[in-house]
Write an enzyme that holds these catalytic residues in place. Structure first.
Site, PDB file in Angstrom:
ATOM      1  N   MET A 125       0.835  -1.171   0.000  1.00  0.00           N
ATOM      2  CA  MET A 125       0.000   0.000   0.000  1.00  0.00           C
ATOM      3  C   MET A 125       0.879   1.232   0.000  1.00  0.00           C
ATOM      4  O   MET A 125       1.204   1.733   1.048  1.00  0.00           O
ATOM      5  CB  MET A 125      -0.895  -0.021   1.240  1.00  0.00           C
ATOM      6  CG  MET A 125      -1.854   1.142   1.334  1.00  0.00           C
ATOM      7  SD  MET A 125      -1.074   2.536   2.126  1.00  0.00           S
ATOM      8  CE  MET A 125      -2.386   3.674   2.237  1.00  0.00           C
ATOM      9  N   PRO A 126       1.299   1.653  -1.129  1.00  0.00           N
ATOM     10  CA  PRO A 126       2.042   2.914  -1.141  1.00  0.00           C
ATOM     11  C   PRO A 126       1.124   4.094  -0.831  1.00  0.00           C
ATOM     12  O   PRO A 126      -0.037   4.124  -1.235  1.00  0.00           O
ATOM     13  CB  PRO A 126       2.553   3.006  -2.576  1.00  0.00           C
ATOM     14  CG  PRO A 126       2.537   1.614  -3.085  1.00  0.00           C
ATOM     15  CD  PRO A 126       1.367   0.970  -2.401  1.00  0.00           C
TER      16      PRO A 126
END
Length: 127
Positions: A1-2
């Site tokens: 999850m950037p």
């Protein structure tokens, strides 16, 4: 999850900002194993005097159009993946937005998976 933060000078169009975000997202999904729909971005405009940077560094000369991109993401990508990722962003920035390659500054902040919560106060990635 950037989690992506993009900071740039005030005055760029909504389309410019959206395209810049899409350039980063496309590079993430194509090159650093980010799944589709894993898109969390904050794009913030600043007055010129609020972006404080050197005129030049490591052979780069920055203009008033400098863009700072900081991405917080899970650790684990290889150096080669990161290099290809950086290059893709700059290449697409030049191609799609006619930007100067010197004006893109990218910083990756790597973290452990248990440092994320996607809602409900749950650490969804923690094992």
């Amino acid at each position: 999850m950037p989690f992506v933060r993009i900071d740039l000078r005030r005055g760029k169009s909504k389309e410019y900002r959206k395209t810049l975000g899409e350039i980063v997202y496309a590079a993430m999904t194509a090159l650093i194993n980010v799944p589709q729909d894993d898109k969390f971005q904050v794009i913030t405009e600043h007055d010129r005097e609020d972006l404080n940077h050197a005129e030049s560094y490591l052979g780069n000369r920055y203009s008033d159009d400098v863009v700072f991109i900081q991405i917080t993401l899970n650790a684990g990508r290889s150096t080669e993946m990161k290099k290809a990722f950086y290059k893709r962003i700059v290449d697409e920035y030049q191609k799609q937005l006619d930007g100067r390659p010197d004006d893109i500054v990218i910083n990756l902040v790597e973290t452990a998976k248990e440092n994320w919560s996607f809602g409900h106060g749950i650490a969804q990635y923690a094992t």
